[in-house]
Design a protein around this motif. Structure first.
Motif, PDB file in Angstrom:
ATOM      1  N   THR A 132       0.912  -1.254  -0.008  1.00 43.90           N
ATOM      2  CA  THR A 132       0.037  -0.187   0.052  1.00 43.90           C
ATOM      3  C   THR A 132       0.887   1.199   0.021  1.00 43.90           C
ATOM      4  N   VAL A 133       0.596   2.239  -1.031  1.00 43.72           N
ATOM      5  CA  VAL A 133       1.311   3.319  -1.133  1.00 43.72           C
ATOM      6  C   VAL A 133       0.364   4.628  -0.924  1.00 43.72           C
ATOM      7  N   SER A 134       0.423   5.384   0.398  1.00 37.57           N
ATOM      8  CA  SER A 134      -0.612   6.270   0.708  1.00 37.57           C
ATOM      9  C   SER A 134       0.002   7.686   0.412  1.00 37.57           C
ATOM     10  N   LEU A 135      -0.878   8.764  -0.024  1.00 36.25           N
ATOM     11  CA  LEU A 135      -0.571   9.857  -0.296  1.00 36.25           C
ATOM     12  C   LEU A 135      -1.220  10.868   0.372  1.00 36.25           C
ATOM     13  N   THR A 136      -0.904  11.574   1.627  1.00 37.83           N
ATOM     14  CA  THR A 136      -1.885  12.401   2.114  1.00 37.83           C
ATOM     15  C   THR A 136      -2.111  13.702   1.673  1.00 37.83           C
ATOM     16  N   ALA A 137      -2.996  14.251   2.242  1.00 37.30           N
ATOM     17  CA  ALA A 137      -3.291  15.841   1.834  1.00 37.30           C
ATOM     18  C   ALA A 137      -2.225  16.931   1.941  1.00 37.30           C
ATOM     19  N   GLN A 138      -1.337  16.445   2.690  1.00 34.35           N
ATOM     20  CA  GLN A 138      -0.086  17.416   2.977  1.00 34.35           C
ATOM     21  C   GLN A 138       0.964  17.113   2.048  1.00 34.35           C
ATOM     22  N   GLY A 139       0.994  16.130   1.328  1.00 37.28           N
ATOM     23  CA  GLY A 139       1.859  15.344   0.367  1.00 37.28           C
ATOM     24  C   GLY A 139       2.927  14.318   0.862  1.00 37.28           C
ATOM     25  N   ALA A 140       2.608  13.952   2.014  1.00 42.34           N
ATOM     26  CA  ALA A 140       3.561  12.932   2.796  1.00 42.34           C
ATOM     27  C   ALA A 140       3.194  11.653   2.162  1.00 42.34           C
ATOM     28  N   VAL A 160      -1.349  -1.086  -4.154  1.00 42.87           N
ATOM     29  CA  VAL A 160      -2.625  -0.318  -3.903  1.00 42.87           C
ATOM     30  C   VAL A 160      -2.318   1.163  -3.519  1.00 42.87           C
ATOM     31  N   LEU A 161      -2.742   2.319  -4.221  1.00 45.53           N
ATOM     32  CA  LEU A 161      -2.651   3.650  -4.031  1.00 45.53           C
ATOM     33  C   LEU A 161      -3.738   4.297  -3.522  1.00 45.53           C
ATOM     34  N   LYS A 162      -3.409   4.854  -2.340  1.00 40.94           N
ATOM     35  CA  LYS A 162      -4.313   5.580  -1.592  1.00 40.94           C
ATOM     36  C   LYS A 162      -4.204   6.771  -1.551  1.00 40.94           C
ATOM     37  N   ALA A 163      -4.977   7.797  -2.226  1.00 37.05           N
ATOM     38  CA  ALA A 163      -4.563   9.339  -2.252  1.00 37.05           C
ATOM     39  C   ALA A 163      -5.642   9.963  -1.736  1.00 37.05           C
ATOM     40  N   ASP A 164      -5.459  11.181  -0.918  1.00 33.65           N
ATOM     41  CA  ASP A 164      -6.290  11.805  -0.292  1.00 33.65           C
ATOM     42  C   ASP A 164      -7.098  12.754  -1.068  1.00 33.65           C
ATOM     43  N   ARG A 165      -8.421  12.747  -1.116  1.00 34.02           N
ATOM     44  CA  ARG A 165      -9.239  13.537  -2.012  1.00 34.02           C
ATOM     45  C   ARG A 165      -8.911  14.961  -2.224  1.00 34.02           C
ATOM     46  N   ALA A 166      -7.871  15.538  -1.430  1.00 38.24           N
ATOM     47  CA  ALA A 166      -7.765  16.922  -1.500  1.00 38.24           C
ATOM     48  C   ALA A 166      -6.402  17.123  -2.293  1.00 38.24           C
ATOM     49  N   VAL A 167      -5.693  15.732  -2.689  1.00 40.81           N
ATOM     50  CA  VAL A 167      -4.399  15.930  -3.275  1.00 40.81           C
ATOM     51  C   VAL A 167      -4.684  16.045  -4.695  1.00 40.81           C
ATOM     52  N   ARG A 168      -3.994  17.003  -5.527  1.00 38.71           N
ATOM     53  CA  ARG A 168      -4.453  17.429  -6.815  1.00 38.71           C
ATOM     54  C   ARG A 168      -4.114  16.266  -7.770  1.00 38.71           C
TER      55      ARG A 168
END
Length: 137
Positions: A62-70, A100-108
């Motif tokens: 799992t690769v996660s991308l938070t709204a802050q870009g972390a 699995v890529l999990k990206a926050d909905r606020a990320v561009r």
């Protein structure tokens, strides 16, 4: 001779405080445990008809991308520079592994697409975007 007191009161243990403490601990663990499994705090985008998950016996990376870009790799924060190296090592170890890529909905979208392209360039055979089901009212 008996060790009992005649006509005296026998002490009883009050278990109410013990039960109160145990219930409070139970509630705390019920609230904290899902957060430990979730990894990075990511608010996933919602879609109307998500694909059903594949029945894989293998656990995907799992690769996660938070709204802050972390960026997080399996619940551990990883700097962008090290992410590619670690993903290449995972791919070399098991070329058929899934991601699995999990990206926050606020990320561009451009940032999400950049991470997705990186995963494709490494050569992972299956990359999934994780979303939540948008319930129709």
């Amino acid at each position: 001779m008996s060790a009992r007191r005649s006509g005296g009161l026998t002490p009883e243990m009050n278990v109410t405080p013990l039960v109160d403490v145990v219930l409070v601990l139970l509630i705390i663990f019920m609230v904290v445990t899902p957060q430990l499994e979730a990894g990075a705090a990511v608010e996933l985008p919602a879609v109307v008809n998500p694909d059903k998950g594949e029945d894989n016996s293998l656990t995907p990376t799992t690769v996660s991308l938070t709204a802050q870009g972390a960026l997080f790799l399996d619940r551990k924060e990883v700097p962008r520079e090290q992410l590619v190296e670690r993903l290449k090592a995972i791919h070399e170890k098991d070329p058929e592994s899934r991601v699995v890529l999990k990206a926050d909905r606020a990320v561009r979208y451009a940032e999400v697409r950049g991470v997705f392209k990186t995963l494709q360039d490494i050569g992972f055979p299956g990359i999934s975007l994780q979303v939540v089901d948008l319930k129709k009212n």
